[in-house]
Design a protein around this motif. Sequence first.
Motif, mmCIF file in Angstrom:
data_model
loop_
_atom_site.group_PDB
_atom_site.id
_atom_site.type_symbol
_atom_site.label_atom_id
_atom_site.label_comp_id
_atom_site.label_asym_id
_atom_site.label_seq_id
_atom_site.Cartn_x
_atom_site.Cartn_y
_atom_site.Cartn_z
ATOM 1 N N SER A 42 7.465 0.038 -6.073
ATOM 2 C CA SER A 42 7.311 -1.312 -6.619
ATOM 3 C C SER A 42 8.288 -1.578 -7.761
ATOM 4 N N THR A 43 8.691 -0.524 -8.476
ATOM 5 C CA THR A 43 9.482 -0.716 -9.700
ATOM 6 C C THR A 43 10.805 -1.475 -9.491
ATOM 7 N N PRO A 44 11.625 -1.118 -8.485
ATOM 8 C CA PRO A 44 12.927 -1.797 -8.385
ATOM 9 C C PRO A 44 12.902 -3.122 -7.616
ATOM 10 N N LEU A 70 17.136 7.984 -2.811
ATOM 11 C CA LEU A 70 16.576 9.218 -3.364
ATOM 12 C C LEU A 70 15.812 10.037 -2.344
ATOM 13 N N ASP A 71 15.032 9.348 -1.500
ATOM 14 C CA ASP A 71 14.046 10.113 -0.730
ATOM 15 C C ASP A 71 13.579 9.370 0.513
ATOM 16 N N GLU A 72 12.843 10.079 1.337
ATOM 17 C CA GLU A 72 12.260 9.517 2.556
ATOM 18 C C GLU A 72 11.110 10.411 3.004
ATOM 19 N N GLY A 143 5.103 12.190 -13.562
ATOM 20 C CA GLY A 143 6.415 12.480 -14.140
ATOM 21 C C GLY A 143 7.464 12.741 -13.086
ATOM 22 N N HIS A 144 7.098 12.488 -11.820
ATOM 23 C CA HIS A 144 8.091 12.763 -10.772
ATOM 24 C C HIS A 144 9.215 11.728 -10.761
ATOM 25 N N ILE A 145 10.378 12.185 -10.351
ATOM 26 C CA ILE A 145 11.524 11.316 -10.061
ATOM 27 C C ILE A 145 11.954 11.660 -8.644
ATOM 28 N N HIS A 207 0.034 1.448 -17.242
ATOM 29 C CA HIS A 207 -0.318 2.710 -16.572
ATOM 30 C C HIS A 207 0.830 3.716 -16.611
ATOM 31 N N LYS A 208 2.048 3.261 -16.917
ATOM 32 C CA LYS A 208 3.187 4.178 -17.019
ATOM 33 C C LYS A 208 3.411 4.658 -18.459
ATOM 34 N N ALA A 209 2.690 4.071 -19.422
ATOM 35 C CA ALA A 209 2.950 4.384 -20.832
ATOM 36 C C ALA A 209 2.802 5.881 -21.159
HETATM 37 C C1 F6R Z 1 10.809 6.125 -4.750
HETATM 38 C C2 F6R Z 1 10.663 7.255 -5.662
HETATM 39 C C3 F6R Z 1 9.441 7.462 -6.519
HETATM 40 C C4 F6R Z 1 9.023 6.210 -7.287
HETATM 41 C C5 F6R Z 1 7.811 6.497 -8.177
HETATM 42 C C6 F6R Z 1 7.285 5.234 -8.843
HETATM 43 O O1 F6R Z 1 12.018 6.201 -4.035
HETATM 44 O O2 F6R Z 1 11.550 8.049 -5.691
HETATM 45 O O3 F6R Z 1 9.714 8.512 -7.415
HETATM 46 O O4 F6R Z 1 10.088 5.762 -8.059
HETATM 47 O O5 F6R Z 1 6.781 7.058 -7.418
HETATM 48 O O6 F6R Z 1 6.733 4.384 -7.879
HETATM 49 P P1 F6R Z 1 6.402 2.854 -8.218
HETATM 50 O O7 F6R Z 1 7.697 2.187 -8.518
HETATM 51 O O8 F6R Z 1 5.804 2.291 -6.952
HETATM 52 O O9 F6R Z 1 5.474 2.874 -9.388
#
Ligand code: F6R
Length: 248
Positions: A42-44, A70-72, A143-145, A207-209
């Motif tokens: 949702s972030t981008p 980044l991922d799939e 804390g995942h990326i 919720h991300k704070a």
């Molecule tokens: C997506 C990704 C994830 C999201 C993370 C936040 O490609 O790599 O690490 O960036 O889970 O997700 P949202 O933006 O939905 O809060």
Amino acid sequence: VALAVFKDNAEASRCVAREIAALIRERQRQGRRAVLGLATGSTPLGLYAELVRMHREEGLSFANVVTFNLDEYQNLPPGHPQSYHHFMWTHLFAKVDIPAANTHIPDGNAPAADAEESCRRYEQAIAEAGGIDIQILGIGRTGHIGFNEPGSARRSRTRFVTLAPLPRRDAASDFGGEEHTPRQAVSMGVRTILGARRVMLLAWGQHKAPVVRAAVEGEVTPHCPASFLQEHDNALFITDLAAAGELT
Ligand code: F6R
């Protein structure tokens, strides 16, 4: 580590879009390509909407843009509504003039025997494109990326990973239940991400704070993979007021 706090995510997204557009236009003038690392989630969404608007209203062309996601998820057909492939085509690629051949998403459908090799080819494709100019990231509650969950090593590269219980539960509603939710995904590694020349991590909402605080002010540790950005000399955390609410 650098931090930029905006009133809301719309304003922040416009600022990130302007930086990306400036890179694309500079490279166009030089007859070169711009290489973007992209995230889903949702972030981008606001960022992609703003880039699409710039394409439609301001003539921003993506003809010279190369992208690496980044991922799939593992083993979803590309047209699956929850696949990141589908996400990217829906929200960005189909709405701009990027050549399909310039877009790259890790292959979640690589057969087991070819999985490692396909990850190696992904890394090679990034290197052959000249490396990533700007990497866009979100951050998960753990804390995942990307899908680099707690415990991911700083030296990790693109690889198949097992989804942690929390993100898997978070995703279950999208898949119509946990039994339909993939168990594995393929993700760029921490080292791949840190290899980008510029990293922009976006985070919105209260919720991300807590995790923003851990990533920005906490110790650098694999327990919070986003904290590794503190070791990057050109990384920027971009938040709205709510996500910055627990910073001291
Ligand atoms: C997506 C990704 C994830 C999201 C993370 C936040 O490609 O790599 O690490 O960036 O889970 O997700 P949202 O933006 O939905 O809060």
